[in-house]
Design a protein around this motif. Structure first.
Motif, mmCIF file in Angstrom:
data_model
loop_
_atom_site.group_PDB
_atom_site.id
_atom_site.type_symbol
_atom_site.label_atom_id
_atom_site.label_comp_id
_atom_site.label_asym_id
_atom_site.label_seq_id
_atom_site.Cartn_x
_atom_site.Cartn_y
_atom_site.Cartn_z
ATOM 1 N N GLY A 108 -23.354 5.832 -5.599
ATOM 2 C CA GLY A 108 -23.282 4.694 -4.918
ATOM 3 C C GLY A 108 -22.130 4.806 -3.934
ATOM 4 O O GLY A 108 -21.258 5.642 -3.941
ATOM 5 N N HIS A 109 -22.601 3.551 -3.487
ATOM 6 C CA HIS A 109 -20.845 3.401 -2.236
ATOM 7 C C HIS A 109 -20.355 1.922 -2.726
ATOM 8 O O HIS A 109 -20.492 1.126 -2.423
ATOM 9 C CB HIS A 109 -21.664 3.207 -0.570
ATOM 10 C CG HIS A 109 -22.152 4.305 -0.642
ATOM 11 N ND1 HIS A 109 -21.759 6.106 -0.332
ATOM 12 C CD2 HIS A 109 -23.649 4.636 -0.721
ATOM 13 C CE1 HIS A 109 -22.703 6.845 -0.075
ATOM 14 N NE2 HIS A 109 -24.580 6.109 -0.405
ATOM 15 N N PRO A 110 -18.587 2.109 -2.780
ATOM 16 C CA PRO A 110 -17.787 1.358 -3.616
ATOM 17 C C PRO A 110 -17.430 0.022 -3.064
ATOM 18 O O PRO A 110 -16.705 -1.188 -3.255
ATOM 19 C CB PRO A 110 -16.490 1.820 -4.251
ATOM 20 C CG PRO A 110 -16.923 3.047 -3.282
ATOM 21 C CD PRO A 110 -18.427 4.016 -3.338
ATOM 22 N N LEU A 111 -17.253 0.502 -1.814
ATOM 23 C CA LEU A 111 -17.257 -0.518 -0.675
ATOM 24 C C LEU A 111 -18.008 -1.569 -0.319
ATOM 25 O O LEU A 111 -17.500 -2.320 0.046
ATOM 26 C CB LEU A 111 -15.581 -0.419 0.326
ATOM 27 C CG LEU A 111 -14.371 0.238 0.322
ATOM 28 C CD1 LEU A 111 -13.945 0.655 0.972
ATOM 29 C CD2 LEU A 111 -13.536 -0.908 -0.356
ATOM 30 N N GLN A 116 -0.904 -10.852 -3.426
ATOM 31 C CA GLN A 116 -0.602 -9.753 -4.126
ATOM 32 C C GLN A 116 -1.085 -7.902 -4.100
ATOM 33 O O GLN A 116 -0.796 -7.124 -4.589
ATOM 34 C CB GLN A 116 -2.082 -10.598 -5.263
ATOM 35 C CG GLN A 116 -1.602 -10.750 -5.989
ATOM 36 C CD GLN A 116 -2.621 -11.720 -7.095
ATOM 37 O OE1 GLN A 116 -3.711 -11.369 -6.772
ATOM 38 N NE2 GLN A 116 -2.281 -12.816 -8.361
ATOM 39 N N VAL A 117 -1.890 -8.234 -2.717
ATOM 40 C CA VAL A 117 -1.911 -6.534 -2.191
ATOM 41 C C VAL A 117 -0.610 -6.224 -2.193
ATOM 42 O O VAL A 117 -0.503 -4.928 -2.488
ATOM 43 C CB VAL A 117 -3.074 -7.046 -0.803
ATOM 44 C CG1 VAL A 117 -3.242 -6.017 0.145
ATOM 45 C CG2 VAL A 117 -4.553 -7.542 -1.526
ATOM 46 N N LEU A 118 0.576 -7.114 -1.087
ATOM 47 C CA LEU A 118 1.305 -6.312 -1.314
ATOM 48 C C LEU A 118 1.953 -5.375 -1.503
ATOM 49 O O LEU A 118 2.565 -4.245 -1.739
ATOM 50 C CB LEU A 118 2.020 -7.220 -0.494
ATOM 51 C CG LEU A 118 4.203 -6.708 -0.219
ATOM 52 C CD1 LEU A 118 3.645 -6.693 1.501
ATOM 53 C CD2 LEU A 118 5.044 -8.057 0.039
ATOM 54 N N PRO A 119 2.243 -4.987 -3.244
ATOM 55 C CA PRO A 119 3.031 -4.116 -4.041
ATOM 56 C C PRO A 119 2.064 -3.352 -4.084
ATOM 57 O O PRO A 119 3.008 -2.364 -4.431
ATOM 58 C CB PRO A 119 3.383 -5.394 -5.376
ATOM 59 C CG PRO A 119 2.834 -6.852 -5.491
ATOM 60 C CD PRO A 119 1.985 -6.995 -4.341
ATOM 61 N N GLU A 135 -8.164 -0.379 -1.746
ATOM 62 C CA GLU A 135 -8.756 -0.614 -0.515
ATOM 63 C C GLU A 135 -9.603 -1.667 -1.114
ATOM 64 O O GLU A 135 -10.041 -2.685 -0.851
ATOM 65 C CB GLU A 135 -9.199 0.670 0.868
ATOM 66 C CG GLU A 135 -8.713 0.654 1.411
ATOM 67 C CD GLU A 135 -8.900 1.731 1.983
ATOM 68 O OE1 GLU A 135 -10.469 2.072 2.436
ATOM 69 O OE2 GLU A 135 -7.769 2.237 3.794
ATOM 70 N N LYS A 136 -9.611 -1.616 -2.567
ATOM 71 C CA LYS A 136 -11.267 -2.083 -3.087
ATOM 72 C C LYS A 136 -10.406 -2.621 -3.591
ATOM 73 O O LYS A 136 -11.184 -4.214 -4.015
ATOM 74 C CB LYS A 136 -12.051 -1.140 -4.060
ATOM 75 C CG LYS A 136 -13.302 -1.997 -4.772
ATOM 76 C CD LYS A 136 -14.598 -2.317 -3.792
ATOM 77 C CE LYS A 136 -15.410 -3.181 -4.291
ATOM 78 N NZ LYS A 136 -16.388 -3.556 -3.813
ATOM 79 N N MET A 137 -9.205 -2.459 -4.291
ATOM 80 C CA MET A 137 -8.496 -3.503 -5.598
ATOM 81 C C MET A 137 -8.058 -4.711 -4.203
ATOM 82 O O MET A 137 -8.332 -5.991 -4.728
ATOM 83 C CB MET A 137 -6.937 -3.216 -5.810
ATOM 84 C CG MET A 137 -7.076 -2.115 -7.194
ATOM 85 S SD MET A 137 -6.134 -1.844 -7.639
ATOM 86 C CE MET A 137 -6.158 0.147 -6.915
#
Ligand code: SF4
Ligand code: SF4
Lengths: 134, 151, 369
Positions: A129-132, C62-65, C52-54
């Motif tokens: 799969g491709h996670p993004l 919340q992305v900042l840390p 990037e997914k998170m």
């Protein structure tokens, strides 16, 4: 620049607008290498960033080329289908497209025709799969 | 390389080493900057973002009203459970509060989010345990000093 | 030859992923002919955490840390790139004092990062003493960060709308004292290392990166400036108060390891200059603009661009109007530098690989994300 692009690429140029120092254009996949080569001839030598994002109904692959002398940005957006997308590779024009294209393949599943070594880069080779993709 | 060139090169190289040795010599004579950890304590500034504690008000009760603002602000789900008693509004107090140090990023967003100024990140930086469970803190282990006491 | 190897036989050598000179977890698959490198395949991804997914599942603050954990030697520049992109989306104006404080934080981080470069680069080439000196001076910067932000590396102190908090009492004096000390220490490094015959032999003329190749591969920062290209985001697209500050963009025409090293050494002096100007001019006032509790930027995209110690660090944020970003992409300079590395290694000996890899100063945290 917009006029020149328009007269040269006609239909393939889907949209174009100037936002500050950024010239944002959207082009059809088939015309991408020509637009990129045209841009390079006009001073956009530096591939600042090549990435993609999932807009829900389609993928957008975004090429940001920068003219280091004038500081202008050319942002080329290429729409692509969410699965089975194939785009022409820009590696012959910009060496800096090599790894980012591999990354886009890895994370979004877009295949780049003409890429010399299209393998997964961040994930392991047996990843499924491709996670993004959303 | 001709003979004279070689000679010049050797002399210059030797000089560059002598110059370097002068630097090491001056540094050897400077006072030492390292500390003998853990026997010698390093001073930690007041604002340090270390272990989380719960503060108590003047009445000795917890300030936390289990409003969940910190839980919502936390980017990494390091505060998995908060439960209050059955009182309402400002009277309500936390009964259960879990902080998972192994997930915490020590970003301080929870402290900023708290409308009651009920939690702090403290100067305690050495958070160790023998297994993961030791790093999950319940309210008993999160109690900080009451108002007026120092950490 | 007694080894039975004929000169045409190639062997493959793995350098890494656990190798002290790869500065983290990087594997270089070297194809060797004798001791000469004929091909190199960098293999990355060992440190991939899916940041990037998170980010897609986090709210904007919340992305900042998480951005701290990209280029962990210079977390302020990561914070800055992300915050800059979000502020562009929001159209947010930041108080003047906060802008100065941001520059102070960025430049302190630049010096700290270059000191780590100096320390590890020297160490890789056998000058262990310099490692200790570099780390010693870096500790002074870490002290400044701990008293201000309460953390050494993962500061997340450049926040959306300003900075986390104002500087504490005594910070300006301590920072100015550091600015007075640093040039003297830099002179010492020059005396012990820059002129050293062995160091010069291992760096001069080694690992050539022609300027056109560098630009074509998206190289930036000291790596590109060491090849004589005068490109610095601080000058090309000044953010915060860089436009009002007086500093030089250092370049070197030699394209080799020495050039890249010298650019960084000079940049530290320039950073000291910037710091002094900022500390003296620091205006009074607020350090954080009013930001709504739930940040919900209008639909659109923004590209935040900063000059990190390694080069152009950028963050591309796409907003769909919800409180969570639709896409956060980090453009890491080391990623591009590693992609051009095989071209720089070709024809050099294995021993030079350590010098060349060291001279592009990668951080795997930002490569693998
Ligand atoms: S410091 Fe950050 S990660 Fe840790 S509990 Fe608070 S909000 Fe969560
Ligand atoms: S610590 Fe503060 S924010 Fe968290 S639940 Fe208690 S009162 Fe609410």
């Amino acid at each position: 620049m917009i006029e020149e692009l328009r007269s040269r690429f006609g239909e393939a140029l889907l949209s174009a607008e100037q936002v500050g120092r950024e010239l944002r254009v959207s082009v059809a996949a088939a015309a991408l290498p020509e637009v990129a080569a045209f841009a390079k001839e006009h001073g956009f030598h530096y591939p600042a960033d090549i990435t993609a994002w999932d807009a829900g109904d389609e993928l957008r692959v975004v090429y940001r080329l920068v003219d280091l002398a004038s500081g202008e940005h050319l942002v080329i957006t290429v729409p692509a289908p969410r699965s089975g997308a194939r785009l022409p590779s820009l590696v012959p024009i910009f060496g800096g497209a090599d790894w980012p294209e591999r990354e886009i393949y890895d994370l979004f599943g877009v295949r780049f025709d003409g890429h010399p070594d299209l393998r997964r880069i961040l994930l392991t080779d047996d990843w499924e799969g491709h996670p993004l993709l959303k | 390389m001709t003979r004279t060139n070689l000679f010049v090169d050797v002399v210059l190289s030797a000089l560059s080493i002598v110059k370097g040795l002068m630097v090491t010599l001056t540094n050897a004579l400077r006072p030492r900057v390292t500390r003998n950890h853990p026997f010698q304590k390093t001073p930690i500034p007041e604002v340090w973002r270390g272990r989380l504690v719960h503060l108590r008000g003047e009445d000795g009760r917890l300030r936390c009203t289990a409003c969940l603002a910190c839980q919502k602000a936390c980017p990494s789900h390091a505060i998995p459970t908060i439960q209050g008693d059955d009182k309402k509004g400002k009277e309500k107090r936390a009964q259960v509060y879990v902080w998972d140090a192994s997930r915490c990023l020590f970003c301080g967003l929870c402290v900023e989010a708290c409308p009651f100024d009920a939690i702090r990140l403290t100067r305690e930086y050495s958070i160790v345990g023998e297994d993961r469970a030791d790093l999950i803190f319940d309210l008993n282990r999160l109690l900080g000093p009451a108002e007026g006491e120092t950490a | 030859m007694t080894t039975g190897l004929t000169p045409t036989e190639h062997i493959t050598l793995n350098m890494g992923p656990q190798h002290p000179s790869t500065h983290g977890v990087l594997r270089l698959e070297l194809e060797l002919e004798g001791e000469v490198i004929v091909a190199c395949r960098p293999i990355i991804g060992y440190l991939h955490r899916g940041i990037e997914k998170m980010a897609e599942a986090r709210t904007y603050p919340q992305v900042l840390p998480y951005t701290d954990r990209l280029d962990y030697l210079s977390s302020s520049s990561n914070n800055m790139a992300y915050v800059q992109a979000v502020e562009k989306l929001l159209g947010l104006e930041v108080p003047e004092r906060a802008k100065y404080l941001r520059v102070i934080s960025l430049e302190l981080n630049r010096i700290a990062s270059h000191l780590v470069f100096l320390a590890t680069f020297a160490n890789d080439l056998g000058a262990t003493t310099v490692f200790l000196y570099g780390m010693r001076e870096r500790e002074l910067i870490m002290d400044l960060f701990s008293m201000w932000a309460g953390a050494r590396l993962t500061q997340s102190w450049i926040r959306i709308g300003g900075v986390g908090a104002d500087i504490p009492d005594g910070f300006v004096d301590q920072a100015l004292a550091f600015c007075r000390l640093m040039p003297k220490r830099l002179d010492e490094y020059d005396r012990i290392l820059t002129g050293n015959r062995i160091f010069r032999a291992r760096t001069e003329g080694v690992g050539i990166l022609p300027p056109e190749l560098g630009v074509n591969y998206g190289a930036s920062g000291p790596t590109l400036r060491g090849s004589g290209v005068e490109f610095d985001v601080r000058r090309a697209e000044p953010y915060e108060v860089y436009g009002d500050l007086d500093f030089e963009v250092v370049t070197r025409p030699t394209c080799d390891c020495m050039g890249r090293y010298l650019v960084r050494m000079q940049e530290m002096r320039q950073s000291v200059r910037i710091l002094e100007q900022c500390l003296k001019r620091l205006p009074e006032g607020e350090v954080r603009a009013k930001v709504p509790r739930v940040i919900r930027p209008p639909e659109g995209e923004a590209y935040g661009r900063v000059e990190s110690p390694r080069g152009e660090f950028a963050c591309y944020v796409v907003s769909d109007g919800s409180p969570r970003p639709a896409r956060v992409r980090f453009r890491a300079p080391s990623f591009y530098h590693l992609s051009v590395l095989p071209r720089m290694l070709q024809g050099w000996k294995v021993g030079d690989a350590v010098a060349i890899l060291g001279s592009i100063d990668i951080v795997l945290g930002e490569v693998d994300r």
